[in-house]
Motif scaffolding. Structure first.
Motif, PDB file in Angstrom:
ATOM      1  N   MET A 199     -38.895  85.538  16.168  1.00 55.84           N
ATOM      2  CA  MET A 199     -38.783  86.681  17.077  1.00 55.84           C
ATOM      3  C   MET A 199     -39.893  87.706  16.841  1.00 55.84           C
ATOM      4  O   MET A 199     -40.476  88.235  17.786  1.00 55.84           O
TER       5      MET A 199
ATOM      6  N   LYS B 229     -43.208  86.316  18.167  1.00 61.50           N
ATOM      7  CA  LYS B 229     -43.301  86.214  19.612  1.00 61.50           C
ATOM      8  C   LYS B 229     -43.224  87.567  20.318  1.00 61.50           C
ATOM      9  O   LYS B 229     -43.995  87.829  21.250  1.00 61.50           O
ATOM     10  N   TYR B 230     -42.311  88.447  19.860  1.00 58.77           N
ATOM     11  CA  TYR B 230     -42.050  89.674  20.613  1.00 58.77           C
ATOM     12  C   TYR B 230     -42.417  90.968  19.881  1.00 58.77           C
ATOM     13  O   TYR B 230     -42.198  92.046  20.433  1.00 58.77           O
TER      14      TYR B 230
ATOM     15  N   MET C 292     -36.065  89.974  22.806  1.00 58.99           N
ATOM     16  CA  MET C 292     -35.507  89.072  21.796  1.00 58.99           C
ATOM     17  C   MET C 292     -34.079  88.673  22.166  1.00 58.99           C
ATOM     18  O   MET C 292     -33.682  87.520  21.974  1.00 58.99           O
TER      19      MET C 292
ATOM     20  N   ASP D  25     -34.036  85.917  24.747  1.00 60.82           N
ATOM     21  CA  ASP D  25     -34.688  84.666  24.380  1.00 60.82           C
ATOM     22  C   ASP D  25     -33.680  83.521  24.283  1.00 60.82           C
ATOM     23  O   ASP D  25     -32.514  83.725  23.933  1.00 60.82           O
ATOM     24  N   SER D  26     -34.143  82.298  24.595  1.00 61.83           N
ATOM     25  CA  SER D  26     -33.255  81.136  24.567  1.00 61.83           C
ATOM     26  C   SER D  26     -32.850  80.747  23.144  1.00 61.83           C
ATOM     27  O   SER D  26     -31.834  80.076  22.940  1.00 61.83           O
TER      28      SER D  26
END
Length: 184
Positions: A125, A128-129, A136, A139-140
């Motif tokens: 997380m 990516k973010y 977050m 997110d999948s």
């Protein structure tokens, strides 16, 4: 109208072990002392006040250092002298010295560690973010459907686990160093 309370005669329960029950009661009434220095020099035949005064520890801090009374115009030195005379002889000074040595050492640092799955989640997380907790939460990989605040708290826990967070920062630094060396 009869009373709601019923007064029944107490009967003996033959299934209970009275000796074991008495041991439980006795264990509950015993003094539990977490400090090992005090526990080592505690005399069970004496009262708490006597034990602590022998060790040089105050039972009542107000009796040792009373608050000054605002009504008095002149401070009295007589009370200080009387207080010094009333001090009982400390028979076990080693207890206080050992406690001071332990206090000087300070608290042990607690090594807090998150489970491996949580570490992977937090590192993914953060990579990516960055700090966008709302993204977050959407997110999948957020399998437990944590809210943005819950994700934020989990990442805060990750940052508090010093060893794991330091490893993450080091790996992140290594990646940036490797990218810079490849570009040149």
């Amino acid at each position: 109208m009869p009373s709601a309370k019923k007064h029944r005669r107490q009967t003996l329960n033959y299934k209970q072990n009275k000796k074991r029950l008495w041991k439980k009661v006795k264990r509950k009434t015993e003094v539990h002392i977490p400090c090992k220095q005090i526990k080592g020099s505690w005399d069970s035949t004496k009262s708490m006040k006597q034990n602590l005064s022998e060790m040089g520890i105050a039972v009542d801090p107000n009796a040792v250092m009373p608050l000054p009374k605002p009504n008095l115009v002149f401070p009295t030195l007589i009370t200080d002298i009387e207080r010094e005379k009333k001090k009982p002889g400390i028979q076990k000074p080693n207890v206080v010295k050992e406690m001071e040595v332990e206090a000087d050492l300070g608290e042990r640092e607690k090594k807090f560690q998150l489970p491996v799955d949580d570490v992977f989640f937090c590192t993914y997380m953060l990579d990516k973010y960055k700090e966008d907790y709302k993204a977050m939460a959407r997110d999948s990989r957020n399998a437990y459907q944590l809210t943005p605040k819950q994700v934020r708290n989990k990442i805060r826990e990750f940052k508090r686990s010093k060893l794991q967070y330091q490893k993450y920062l080091d790996s992140k630094q290594d990646k940036t160093v490797n990218k810079d060396s490849m570009e040149t």
